[in-house]
Design a protein around this motif. Structure first.
Motif, PDB file in Angstrom:
ATOM      1  N   GLY A  88      14.102 -16.233   8.501  1.00  0.00           N
ATOM      2  CA  GLY A  88      13.884 -16.885   9.598  1.00  0.00           C
ATOM      3  C   GLY A  88      12.544 -16.077   9.963  1.00  0.00           C
ATOM      4  O   GLY A  88      11.609 -16.535  10.570  1.00  0.00           O
ATOM      5  N   VAL A  89      12.353 -14.705   9.968  1.00  0.00           N
ATOM      6  CA  VAL A  89      11.370 -13.671  10.459  1.00  0.00           C
ATOM      7  C   VAL A  89      10.127 -14.251   9.512  1.00  0.00           C
ATOM      8  O   VAL A  89       8.985 -14.304  10.117  1.00  0.00           O
ATOM      9  CB  VAL A  89      11.902 -12.477  10.152  1.00  0.00           C
ATOM     10  CG1 VAL A  89      10.545 -11.689  10.341  1.00  0.00           C
ATOM     11  CG2 VAL A  89      12.829 -11.994  11.163  1.00  0.00           C
ATOM     12  N   LEU A  90      10.301 -14.407   8.111  1.00  0.00           N
ATOM     13  CA  LEU A  90       9.194 -14.625   7.183  1.00  0.00           C
ATOM     14  C   LEU A  90       8.432 -15.935   7.589  1.00  0.00           C
ATOM     15  O   LEU A  90       7.451 -16.052   7.514  1.00  0.00           O
ATOM     16  CB  LEU A  90       9.800 -14.685   5.660  1.00  0.00           C
ATOM     17  CG  LEU A  90      10.403 -13.275   5.116  1.00  0.00           C
ATOM     18  CD1 LEU A  90      11.039 -13.746   3.839  1.00  0.00           C
ATOM     19  CD2 LEU A  90       9.075 -12.557   5.042  1.00  0.00           C
ATOM     20  N   MET A  91       9.348 -17.030   8.070  1.00  0.00           N
ATOM     21  CA  MET A  91       8.873 -18.172   8.160  1.00  0.00           C
ATOM     22  C   MET A  91       7.740 -18.342   9.276  1.00  0.00           C
ATOM     23  O   MET A  91       7.112 -19.244   9.094  1.00  0.00           O
ATOM     24  CB  MET A  91      10.183 -19.009   8.747  1.00  0.00           C
ATOM     25  CG  MET A  91       9.879 -20.697   8.684  1.00  0.00           C
ATOM     26  SD  MET A  91      11.383 -21.558   9.009  1.00  0.00           S
ATOM     27  CE  MET A  91      10.624 -23.224   8.975  1.00  0.00           C
ATOM     28  N   ILE A  92       7.873 -17.616  10.281  1.00  0.00           N
ATOM     29  CA  ILE A  92       6.861 -17.581  11.187  1.00  0.00           C
ATOM     30  C   ILE A  92       6.041 -16.131  11.081  1.00  0.00           C
ATOM     31  O   ILE A  92       4.727 -16.304  11.065  1.00  0.00           O
ATOM     32  CB  ILE A  92       7.424 -17.501  12.680  1.00  0.00           C
ATOM     33  CG1 ILE A  92       6.361 -17.615  13.808  1.00  0.00           C
ATOM     34  CG2 ILE A  92       8.415 -16.349  12.768  1.00  0.00           C
ATOM     35  CD1 ILE A  92       5.455 -18.893  13.608  1.00  0.00           C
ATOM     36  N   ALA A  93       6.544 -15.037  11.024  1.00  0.00           N
ATOM     37  CA  ALA A  93       5.793 -13.875  10.828  1.00  0.00           C
ATOM     38  C   ALA A  93       4.756 -13.766   9.588  1.00  0.00           C
ATOM     39  O   ALA A  93       3.741 -13.221   9.801  1.00  0.00           O
ATOM     40  CB  ALA A  93       6.634 -12.557  11.217  1.00  0.00           C
ATOM     41  N   SER A  98      -0.558 -13.829   6.772  1.00  0.00           N
ATOM     42  CA  SER A  98      -1.633 -14.549   5.870  1.00  0.00           C
ATOM     43  C   SER A  98      -2.555 -15.084   6.544  1.00  0.00           C
ATOM     44  O   SER A  98      -3.668 -15.483   5.989  1.00  0.00           O
ATOM     45  CB  SER A  98      -0.826 -15.595   4.919  1.00  0.00           C
ATOM     46  OG  SER A  98      -0.602 -16.603   5.842  1.00  0.00           O
ATOM     47  N   GLY A  99      -2.400 -15.331   7.591  1.00  0.00           N
ATOM     48  CA  GLY A  99      -3.607 -15.934   8.511  1.00  0.00           C
ATOM     49  C   GLY A  99      -3.374 -17.600   8.645  1.00  0.00           C
ATOM     50  O   GLY A  99      -4.201 -18.133   9.657  1.00  0.00           O
ATOM     51  N   SER A 104      -2.413 -23.787  11.499  1.00  0.00           N
ATOM     52  CA  SER A 104      -1.405 -24.345  12.144  1.00  0.00           C
ATOM     53  C   SER A 104      -1.499 -24.752  13.367  1.00  0.00           C
ATOM     54  O   SER A 104      -1.315 -25.888  14.062  1.00  0.00           O
ATOM     55  CB  SER A 104      -0.051 -23.603  11.697  1.00  0.00           C
ATOM     56  OG  SER A 104       0.216 -23.323  10.425  1.00  0.00           O
ATOM     57  N   LEU A 105      -2.133 -23.766  14.271  1.00  0.00           N
ATOM     58  CA  LEU A 105      -2.335 -23.990  15.663  1.00  0.00           C
ATOM     59  C   LEU A 105      -3.406 -24.883  16.120  1.00  0.00           C
ATOM     60  O   LEU A 105      -3.609 -25.209  17.208  1.00  0.00           O
ATOM     61  CB  LEU A 105      -2.275 -22.500  16.378  1.00  0.00           C
ATOM     62  CG  LEU A 105      -0.931 -21.770  16.340  1.00  0.00           C
ATOM     63  CD1 LEU A 105      -0.926 -20.623  17.098  1.00  0.00           C
ATOM     64  CD2 LEU A 105       0.320 -22.752  16.739  1.00  0.00           C
ATOM     65  N   ASP A 266      -3.697 -14.959  22.481  1.00  0.00           N
ATOM     66  CA  ASP A 266      -4.432 -15.382  21.506  1.00  0.00           C
ATOM     67  C   ASP A 266      -3.545 -15.325  20.213  1.00  0.00           C
ATOM     68  O   ASP A 266      -3.026 -14.615  19.833  1.00  0.00           O
ATOM     69  CB  ASP A 266      -5.799 -14.781  21.615  1.00  0.00           C
ATOM     70  CG  ASP A 266      -6.742 -14.796  22.743  1.00  0.00           C
ATOM     71  OD1 ASP A 266      -6.342 -15.909  23.454  1.00  0.00           O
ATOM     72  OD2 ASP A 266      -7.283 -13.966  22.993  1.00  0.00           O
ATOM     73  N   VAL A 267      -4.186 -16.096  19.389  1.00  0.00           N
ATOM     74  CA  VAL A 267      -3.797 -15.949  17.892  1.00  0.00           C
ATOM     75  C   VAL A 267      -4.077 -14.541  17.272  1.00  0.00           C
ATOM     76  O   VAL A 267      -5.243 -14.317  17.393  1.00  0.00           O
ATOM     77  CB  VAL A 267      -4.117 -17.340  17.142  1.00  0.00           C
ATOM     78  CG1 VAL A 267      -3.639 -17.347  15.748  1.00  0.00           C
ATOM     79  CG2 VAL A 267      -3.927 -18.220  17.707  1.00  0.00           C
TER      80      VAL A 267
END
Length: 267
Positions: A88-93, A98-99, A104-105, A266-267
């Motif tokens: 779950g952490v890897l999925m978003i973080a 990787s940038g 996505s946003l 900010d992203v």
């Protein structure tokens, strides 16, 4: 005198409009294209079955009041309570590392749908995977536990409910960890926060000799996950239903805070 008819432009729906279904489909495809997804899911399934068999095969005698058949036959879920939340952490973080999160946003300017979709995809995969794996591991473990105080067939009262509770608990933990990863925006930070703050910190706090502290700790994520799948509830511990409600609140709260941060930072 003739009058000319002025054609009014008609509204057309763009074929590239951002919709919840398309965001969900995008996150589904991204989830399965990462190699760590396959490795984590397969290793978690193997460990649930393998460790459960190992513990069951070496079980001698014990006390049913302190250890129940779910804890023996599904001992491997203790590992899955770490590996699947890490996913779950890897999925978003991982997207922040990787940038890819920028793309996505940019595609989804409202931002929050990306997070909700990730949580939905994660839950939709972790729950059935864990449930099916537990339904395989438990009967196999019972082969070795037949004739002992830990014998309890899959059809016995409460067994299936407990197995569903185990799967639901691990799913809620995974979604909770996804929220941590989104807040911290770091793979290392998210994993450290989950392992240190969620698994180790309660053990440290439990040394405080206050009854209220002991009661509160039972509703912490990992402790609640253990209680949610208990067949023989320990005296004084919350019921499986109360523990599962606490887990859902932890998961929803984590993702809600992450959504708030996602909109304001900010992203």
């Amino acid at each position: 005198m003739s009058t000319a008819t002025i054609a009014r432009p008609t509204r057309t729906t763009s074929s590239y409009a951002v919709t919840p279904a398309r965001v969900l489909r995008s996150e589904w495809h991204k989830f399965w294209t990462v190699r760590s997804t396959w490795i984590t899911l397969l290793s978690s399934a193997v460990l649930i079955i393998g460790l459960g068999l190992l513990v069951s095969a070496n079980y001698d005698t014990g006390n049913r009041e302190f250890v129940d058949p779910i804890g023996i036959g599904l001992a491997g879920t203790q590992i899955a309570q770490i590996s699947l939340p890490v996913l779950g952490v890897l999925m978003i973080a991982g997207e922040y590392t990787s940038g890819m999160i920028r793309a996505s946003l940019t595609a989804v300017p409202k931002r929050a749908p990306v997070l909700w979709s990730k949580a939905a995809v994660l839950a939709a995969i972790v729950f059935p995977l864990t449930l099916v794996t537990c339904l395989i591991a438990y009967p196999l473990g019972q082969i070795f536990l037949a004739g002992t105080d830990q014998e309890a067939a899959l059809t016995d009262p409460g067994v299936l409910t407990s197995i569903v509770g185990v799967a639901a608990g691990i799913t809620a933990l995974s979604v909770f960890a996804l929220g941590l990863g989104a807040v911290l925006r770091s793979v290392a930070g998210g994993i450290s926060a989950f392992v240190g703050g969620v698994m180790i910190l309660p053990e440290v706090i439990s040394m405080i000799p206050v009854d209220a502290v002991d009661t509160a700790i039972e509703y912490f994520p990992v402790q609640a996950a253990g209680n949610a799948g208990a067949l023989d509830t320990v005296a004084g511990a919350p019921s499986p239903a109360a523990s599962l409600i606490a887990l859902v609140l932890w998961a929803v709260g984590s993702v809600a805070v992450a959504a708030l941060f996602l909109k304001r930072r900010d992203v």
